[in-house]
Design a protein around this motif. Structure first.
Motif, PDB file in Angstrom:
ATOM      1  N   LYS A 110       0.813  -1.216   0.000  1.00  0.00           N
ATOM      2  CA  LYS A 110       0.000   0.000   0.000  1.00  0.00           C
ATOM      3  C   LYS A 110       0.851   1.273   0.000  1.00  0.00           C
ATOM      4  O   LYS A 110       0.313   2.376   0.085  1.00  0.00           O
ATOM      5  N   PHE A 111       2.170   1.112  -0.119  1.00  0.00           N
ATOM      6  CA  PHE A 111       3.067   2.257  -0.064  1.00  0.00           C
ATOM      7  C   PHE A 111       3.633   2.564  -1.449  1.00  0.00           C
ATOM      8  O   PHE A 111       3.880   1.664  -2.243  1.00  0.00           O
ATOM      9  N   TYR A 112       3.877   3.855  -1.704  1.00  0.00           N
ATOM     10  CA  TYR A 112       4.478   4.257  -2.980  1.00  0.00           C
ATOM     11  C   TYR A 112       5.958   3.874  -3.038  1.00  0.00           C
ATOM     12  O   TYR A 112       6.503   3.628  -4.106  1.00  0.00           O
ATOM     13  N   ASP A 113       6.599   3.846  -1.890  1.00  0.00           N
ATOM     14  CA  ASP A 113       8.007   3.441  -1.812  1.00  0.00           C
ATOM     15  C   ASP A 113       8.273   3.001  -0.383  1.00  0.00           C
ATOM     16  O   ASP A 113       7.524   3.353   0.539  1.00  0.00           O
ATOM     17  N   ALA A 114       9.324   2.227  -0.187  1.00  0.00           N
ATOM     18  CA  ALA A 114       9.601   1.689   1.136  1.00  0.00           C
ATOM     19  C   ALA A 114      11.066   1.346   1.279  1.00  0.00           C
ATOM     20  O   ALA A 114      11.696   0.852   0.337  1.00  0.00           O
ATOM     21  N   GLU A 115      11.615   1.604   2.453  1.00  0.00           N
ATOM     22  CA  GLU A 115      12.985   1.267   2.800  1.00  0.00           C
ATOM     23  C   GLU A 115      12.987   0.061   3.749  1.00  0.00           C
ATOM     24  O   GLU A 115      11.959  -0.273   4.341  1.00  0.00           O
ATOM     25  N   PRO A 116      14.127  -0.598   3.942  1.00  0.00           N
ATOM     26  CA  PRO A 116      14.187  -1.745   4.859  1.00  0.00           C
ATOM     27  C   PRO A 116      13.905  -1.348   6.305  1.00  0.00           C
ATOM     28  O   PRO A 116      14.162  -0.207   6.719  1.00  0.00           O
ATOM     29  N   PHE A 117      13.397  -2.301   7.077  1.00  0.00           N
ATOM     30  CA  PHE A 117      13.262  -2.105   8.517  1.00  0.00           C
ATOM     31  C   PHE A 117      14.644  -2.084   9.155  1.00  0.00           C
ATOM     32  O   PHE A 117      15.561  -2.786   8.730  1.00  0.00           O
ATOM     33  N   SER A 118      14.774  -1.280  10.199  1.00  0.00           N
ATOM     34  CA  SER A 118      15.984  -1.245  11.006  1.00  0.00           C
ATOM     35  C   SER A 118      15.609  -0.703  12.370  1.00  0.00           C
ATOM     36  O   SER A 118      14.932   0.319  12.471  1.00  0.00           O
ATOM     37  N   GLU A 119      16.007  -1.415  13.396  1.00  0.00           N
ATOM     38  CA  GLU A 119      15.688  -1.019  14.766  1.00  0.00           C
ATOM     39  C   GLU A 119      14.178  -0.881  14.971  1.00  0.00           C
ATOM     40  O   GLU A 119      13.699  -0.013  15.703  1.00  0.00           O
ATOM     41  N   GLY A 120      13.424  -1.733  14.261  1.00  0.00           N
ATOM     42  CA  GLY A 120      11.988  -1.789  14.458  1.00  0.00           C
ATOM     43  C   GLY A 120      11.178  -0.778  13.692  1.00  0.00           C
ATOM     44  O   GLY A 120       9.938  -0.762  13.776  1.00  0.00           O
ATOM     45  N   LEU A 121      11.830   0.075  12.901  1.00  0.00           N
ATOM     46  CA  LEU A 121      11.128   1.099  12.128  1.00  0.00           C
ATOM     47  C   LEU A 121      11.551   1.025  10.664  1.00  0.00           C
ATOM     48  O   LEU A 121      12.660   0.591  10.342  1.00  0.00           O
ATOM     49  N   ALA A 122      10.661   1.480   9.779  1.00  0.00           N
ATOM     50  CA  ALA A 122      10.976   1.527   8.347  1.00  0.00           C
ATOM     51  C   ALA A 122      10.412   2.807   7.753  1.00  0.00           C
ATOM     52  O   ALA A 122       9.285   3.215   8.077  1.00  0.00           O
ATOM     53  N   ALA A 123      11.190   3.445   6.888  1.00  0.00           N
ATOM     54  CA  ALA A 123      10.726   4.643   6.189  1.00  0.00           C
ATOM     55  C   ALA A 123       9.860   4.232   5.007  1.00  0.00           C
ATOM     56  O   ALA A 123      10.248   3.352   4.226  1.00  0.00           O
ATOM     57  N   VAL A 124       8.698   4.853   4.873  1.00  0.00           N
ATOM     58  CA  VAL A 124       7.794   4.564   3.762  1.00  0.00           C
ATOM     59  C   VAL A 124       7.240   5.877   3.222  1.00  0.00           C
ATOM     60  O   VAL A 124       7.152   6.879   3.943  1.00  0.00           O
ATOM     61  N   ARG A 125       6.843   5.844   1.954  1.00  0.00           N
ATOM     62  CA  ARG A 125       6.213   7.004   1.328  1.00  0.00           C
ATOM     63  C   ARG A 125       4.800   6.611   0.928  1.00  0.00           C
ATOM     64  O   ARG A 125       4.589   5.566   0.312  1.00  0.00           O
TER      65      ARG A 125
END
Length: 541
Positions: free
Chosen positions: A407-422
């Motif tokens: 459901k995201f336009y873009d996504a980065e890997p998880f790290s330390e329990g969080l992930a950057a998404v657009r």
């Protein structure tokens, strides 16, 4: 008359590459520079055949440089700049003058302008303010602050800087171009530029490390833990970073001390105790002492080691893997395969991506348009929910099952329990989610549309790099600012160190045109200086 006979210094390339940067040579090139403050810089320019002296073996560092000679310098250094205007006829530059064409070409590229009375003054010694402003403009440096603020902060004689040059001088100062000897706070803007000073300007503008004494470089002395002049060009890894010196690459530590002397033609970052290096046409791996663990034998550069294996791509496009003895453990095959992470590596087959295990067996069938590496037990993948739907990003586990639906336009890997998404908001800004898909940091990070780098990176030590428009900074896991958005560009944090750029400029560049789609553009970072800052990491949670 030859275009450069009077000065003998201005045979310079447009921009020195990292692999060609320099450090002190073992012998002085000229008989009269041994006590000059810029002797290391001058010698290294000579080593690269970028400067030459006079027949008597001298360099004459105190001799001045004319406006014509500096015009030749700019053309030799930045000849790839396209002309943007027609040159006028200067009444004091006859066509028979040795530098006639150089002056016209330099004017056409906006390196130089004439004087209001229609003259160019070709034999006039160029003032320091003109030379610095010309180079600052040519290298596309920017200040990020009002020019008056910068100039008053760093120069005691700022009021002497002519109005036309104040913006460029401020940009050159932030970009660490300005060199002032003997007093770093005295710009002496209207004093004639000497050959030694020209050499120092060029060492700074083309990035020759460890050549200009740090005490004479104007600007902020606190922003960098390791300043650009030390020559690091990669991300810190396992406490070391590659740097270039005298055409060779070596490694320095977080204090800037040389740990492995420059001796390689290329050097990459350490991973799992080993680093890939090249001598001549062959690659091998060294340990942290600089000793070869895997001898020089590969004709293409291996990837970094990860999960005990390193990808080796052959010249004909095959991908295999070696272990830390150099033995092939996964035979080369005609598919693109990434490095291993958490025991899995992404493989591309017929335009679709999946994952293999460390035996080379496909564990997750190729079915996704794009994938990111596994991290924290999950991998971001891009897929189409239906043949007519737009492709979106979600997260899968090691069985290939979706944990977070696409459901995201873009996504980065998880790290330390969080992930950057657009795609958490209608404006398409970046934010951070937790492993359940809940919003952990509200979407608020963005870049200009043509920007192609990372807007929000994975967390490392509780800190992540984020962008707001044209500047980058750092946040903690709550989304609060850890380091304000003040840098033109920044890498992700590694080992508590991060590489950042100051003084550069983002420029919209045309990348191609077609009859059907028109022209495409991207944003490219030009100019500025890269150095390292040490980040105070928050306490682990």
């Amino acid at each position: 008359m030859p275009a450069f006979k009077p000065l003998h210094i201005l045979v310079l390339s447009a921009i020195a590459t990292i692999a060609g940067t320099l450090a002190p040579s073992s012998a002085l090139a000229f008989s009269d520079t041994q006590s000059h403050w810029a002797t290391t810089c001058i010698d290294q320019l000579a080593t690269q055949k970028r400067v030459s002296g006079y027949p008597d073996g001298t360099f004459r560092p105190q001799a001045t440089v004319t406006r014509t000679e500096f015009a030749v310098l700019m053309l030799n250094s930045f000849g790839n700049v396209e002309p943007t205007r027609r040159a006028p006829v200067f009444r004091d530059v006859p066509s028979s003058f040795w530098g006639y064409q150089a002056i016209r070409n330099a004017y056409a590229r906006e390196f130089f302008s004439g004087y209001p009375d229609g003259t160019f003054r070709p034999t006039e010694a160029i003032p320091r303010v003109q030379a610095i402003a010309i180079l600052a403009n040519a290298t596309r440096m920017s200040s990020g602050e009002p020019p008056e603020t910068v100039l008053q902060r760093y120069f005691d004689d700022a009021q002497q800087i002519p109005a036309y040059a104040r913006k460029a001088i401020a940009a050159g100062t932030v970009g660490r171009l300005v060199v002032n000897y003997p007093n770093v706070r005295q710009l002496r803007p209207n004093q004639a530029m000497t050959r030694g000073e020209v050499a120092a300007l060029m060492c700074q503008s083309i990035g020759l490390p460890r050549t200009v004494p740090l005490g004479y470089i104007a600007g902020d002395r606190t922003v960098f833990t390791l300043p650009p002049e030390l020559g690091g060009y990669d991300r810190f890894s396992e406490g070391l970073v590659a740097f270039a010196s005298n055409g060779k690459a070596g490694y320095m530590n977080a204090q800037g001390a040389i740990v492995i002397a420059p001796q390689f033609d290329e050097a990459w970052r350490f991973s799992e105790g080993l680093a890939a290096v090249r001598k001549g046409t062959q690659w091998g791996f060294i340990d942290r002492t600089g000793a070869f663990v895997i001898p020089l034998q590969f004709t293409t550069r291996p990837d970094d080691f990860s999960d005990g294996l390193a990808a080796l791509r052959t010249e004909n496009g095959l991908t295999g893997f070696i272990d830390k003895t150099g033995a092939v453990v996964i035979q080369p095959q005609p598919n693109y395969i990434t490095s291993f992470s958490e025991g899995l590596a992404a493989i591309s087959v017929n335009g679709q991506s999946g994952f293999i295990d460390k035996t080379g067996k496909i564990l997750i069938q190729p079915q996704f348009e794009q994938v990111r590496a596994f991290s924290d037990g999950l991998a971001a993948v891009k897929t189409r929910p239906s043949p007519t739907a737009s492709a979106l990003w979600g997260y899968i586990d090691r069985t290939g099952a979706f944990v977070l639906a696409p459901k995201f336009y873009d996504a980065e890997p998880f790290s330390e329990g969080l992930a950057a998404v657009r795609g958490l908001d209608s404006e398409g800004r970046w934010g951070y989610i937790n492993r359940t898909g809940g919003v952990a940091i509200q979407p608020q990070f963005f870049a200009q549309p043509e920007y192609q780098g990372q807007v929000a990176t994975p967390f490392s030590g509780g800190i992540a790099m984020v962008r707001r428009g044209e500047q980058a900074g750092f946040i903690d896991r709550t989304g609060k600012s850890a380091i304000a958005t003040q840098f033109v560009e920044a890498d992700r944090i590694s080992n508590g160190m991060v590489r950042v750029n100051v003084g550069g400029t983002w420029t919209r560049v045309q990348t191609g045109c077609t009859n059907s789609d028109g022209c495409s553009y991207s944003s490219q970072l030009q100019g500025g200086k890269w150095g390292y800052i040490q980040v105070a990491l928050p306490e682990s949670r």
